[in-house]
Design an enzyme around this catalytic site. Sequence first.
Site, PDB file in Angstrom:
ATOM      1  N   ASP A  63      37.774 -23.279 -39.583  1.00 21.08           N
ATOM      2  CA  ASP A  63      39.074 -23.921 -39.761  1.00 21.08           C
ATOM      3  C   ASP A  63      40.205 -22.906 -39.943  1.00 21.08           C
ATOM      4  OD1 ASP A  63      38.056 -23.153 -42.211  1.00 21.08           O
ATOM      5  OD2 ASP A  63      37.993 -25.155 -43.053  1.00 21.08           O
ATOM      6  N   ASN A 118      35.120 -32.587 -52.900  1.00 27.56           N
ATOM      7  CA  ASN A 118      35.172 -33.954 -52.357  1.00 27.56           C
ATOM      8  C   ASN A 118      34.181 -34.141 -51.199  1.00 27.56           C
ATOM      9  OD1 ASN A 118      36.354 -32.597 -50.236  1.00 27.56           O
ATOM     10  ND2 ASN A 118      38.283 -33.722 -50.264  1.00 27.56           N
ATOM     11  N   HIS A 120      33.942 -32.211 -48.473  1.00 27.18           N
ATOM     12  CA  HIS A 120      34.362 -31.750 -47.140  1.00 27.18           C
ATOM     13  C   HIS A 120      33.554 -30.531 -46.691  1.00 27.18           C
ATOM     14  CE1 HIS A 120      37.874 -29.085 -48.834  1.00 27.18           C
ATOM     15  NE2 HIS A 120      36.812 -28.333 -48.638  1.00 27.18           N
ATOM     16  N   GLU A 125      37.511 -33.826 -43.921  1.00 24.11           N
ATOM     17  CA  GLU A 125      37.719 -34.477 -45.205  1.00 24.11           C
ATOM     18  C   GLU A 125      36.964 -35.813 -45.246  1.00 24.11           C
ATOM     19  OE1 GLU A 125      38.964 -32.848 -47.546  1.00 24.11           O
ATOM     20  OE2 GLU A 125      41.015 -32.173 -47.253  1.00 24.11           O
TER      21      GLU A 125
END
Length: 224
Positions: A63, A118, A120, A125
């Site tokens: 990313d 979370n 990810h 996400e």
Amino acid sequence: MNVIIVKNKDEGVKKASSIISKEIKNNPKLVLGLATGSTMIPLYTELRGRNLDFSNVTTINLDEYLGLKENDKNSYHYFMKKYFFNYININKKNIFFPNPQIKKLPKINLQVLGIGVNGHIGFNEPGSKINSKLRKVKLSENTRRINSRFFGLLEKVPKYAYTLGIKEIMQSNKIILLAFGRNKSEVIRKTVKDKISNEVPASLLRKHKNVTLIIDKSAARKLK
Ligand code: F6R
């Protein structure tokens, strides 16, 4: 999912480095998927010390933030140079970062992953689908808040990023996921024990045939 629980981060990083080193020795043209973040820093330090030949290795980062220049101190390009690329004999033309202009990425042989609290992976996400591909994504407020530790101010954290999708990650032959510390224990429990769900993207990895999860005792504390 093969779960390896190690004593501490140090041991986990050594274990992951040994797997990566072995893969590079077996295949000098390995296509290696890489992540950034604090979990990866000791891994890159360890790998740098192993005197590996990266001259024919290709790397694909997961990313990158949208809107940051490559030389911006908070960009993932900068992170990779600072902690890894500046120290190894990789050929610049074999370094890839996701951007939608890339028509075809080489297929990843070994993917290294960290995990967000979370769930990810990369910047996929919660809500990301198993067939999601390389794309532009909106970062969750939670991720922006957590990553603001590097930027100083929340307002400085970009709102968008490019990420490889779950699909490209799942197409890798082999995946290693690393998580250390107590703050990852709840997401590790969800990833390993709860039902597989888009809401915890890392749980989708359980559908892959060759995933090794390397966690320390603190990250594993909710698995019993
Ligand atoms: C970044 C990436 C992210 C991180 C995750 C964990 O390239 O892939 O999914 O792995 O946010 O970050 P740390 O290691 O800082 O807890």
